[in-house]
Design a protein around this motif. Structure first.
Motif: not given
Length: 268
Positions: A125-143
Motif C-alpha cells: 500500500g505504501f509503495a502504491v501511494a508513493m508511486d501514484v501520488s509522488c513518483h508520477s509527478f517526477i515522471r511527469m516532470a521528466r516527460l
C-alpha cells in the motif's frame, strides 16, 4: 465560485496572462475536482488545454467538462498503467510541439492503508501511494522537460498533513512530504532551463478524493472555525493561485509550497 465571480476585479488583474500558453491538467474526476477548478481558471486566462481522464468509467464525467472548456486534447491517463502517461506526452509533442504548464492533481492509497494507522501500513500500500501520488509527478516532470524549451511551470497538489500531523491523514502525510521534497529538488534541477516547480497546498475541500479520509466532515467543520478568514476555500480559489504561479507575475518564484487555506496553516 460562479461564472460571474470569475469576471471580478481580482481575476481581471491577471487578464489574459496565459494567452497562447498550453497547459496539461492531470486529475479531473468531476466538477468538484481541484484540477477542474484550475483548468477553468487556466482557460479563463487564455490557455489552451489538454485534459486527461482516469479510465472508461471516469470518461463520461470528464469529457463534458473538457468539452465545455474547449480542451484541444482529451486523453486517458492512469499513471499506474505503463505507457499511459507517456502516450499523453507523445500526443502533446505531436499536436502541440511544446508545453508551458503541467498540473499534477493525483493521489491514491488503498483504502485499508489510508484509513489505518501509518505504523500498520502495508509495504504494498505504501509503495502504491508513493508511486501514484509522488513518483508520477517526477515522471511527469521528466516527460515535460524536453517540451518546455522556452521554460515552463510544473505544479503538484499537496496538503498541510505533509508538514504537520493531521489526525486521520495517516499514510498520505509521509507521501505528501516526499512530494513536497521532490518539488524542491526538481526546482533546483530544472531551474537552469527556466522551468519553475511548485506545490500548492489547499485547505480542506469537499472533493471525492477527500471523502475517503476518516472523519473528514469533522475536519471541514474545524477548519472553518479555526481559519482566520473564517470560511473554506473552493476549487476556483486554488485555481487562481495555481494560475498565478504559471504567469510572468511569479517568474522569480520556484520550489515553494504555497498554502491556499484561508490562513488555517498558521494556526497552532
Amino acid at each position: 465560485m460562479t461564472d460571474a465571480a470569475l469576471a471580478d476585479p481580482g481575476l481581471s488583474v491577471l487578464g489574459t496572462a496565459l494567452k497562447g500558453k498550453r497547459a496539461l491538467v492531470l486529475g479531473i474526476a468531476n466538477a468538484d475536482s481541484i484540477a477542474y477548478g484550475c483548468a477553468r481558471i487556466f482557460r479563463r486566462l487564455g490557455a489552451e488545454l489538454a485534459v486527461t481522464y482516469l479510465n472508461e468509467k471516469a470518461r463520461p464525467h470528464v469529457e463534458p467538462l473538457a468539452h465545455d472548456l474547449g480542451a484541444a486534447i482529451v486523453a486517458p491517463c492512469d499513471v499506474s498503467r505503463p505507457g499511459e502517461l507517456e502516450a499523453v506526452f507523445a500526443r502533446i509533442a505531436q499536436e502541440w510541439g511544446g508545453l508551458d504548464i503541467a498540473l499534477h492533481s493525483i493521489a491514491f492509497a488503498p483504502k485499508a492503508d489510508l484509513q489505518g494507522r501509518l505504523v500498520d501500513s502495508s509495504p504494498e500500500g505504501f509503495a502504491v501511494a508513493m508511486d501514484v501520488s509522488c513518483h508520477s509527478f517526477i515522471r511527469m516532470a521528466r516527460l515535460a522537460e524536453p517540451l518546455m524549451g522556452g521554460g515552463g511551470t510544473l505544479v503538484a497538489m499537496s496538503y498541510h498533513g505533509a508538514d504537520k500531523v493531521v489526525p486521520n491523514y495517516n499514510l498520505m502525510g509521509p507521501v505528501k512530504a516526499a512530494l513536497e521534497s521532490a518539488v524542491r529538488y526538481l526546482a533546483f534541477e530544472l531551474g537552469p532551463k527556466d522551468i519553475r516547480v511548485h506545490a500548492v497546498s489547499p485547505g480542506p475541500l469537499k472533493t471525492r478524493a477527500a471523502s475517503g479520509l476518516k472523519d473528514f466532515d469533522v475536519l471541514l467543520a474545524e477548519a472553518t472555525q479555526r481559519a482566520p478568514i473564517g470560511e473554506l476555500v473552493d476549487i476556483d480559489d486554488v485555481g487562481l493561485t495555481t494560475a498565478f504561479l504559471a504567469t510572468p507575475f511569479a517568474r522569480r518564484l520556484t520550489g515553494m509550497t504555497v498554502y491556499v487555506d484561508g490562513g488555517l496553516s498558521i494556526m497552532a
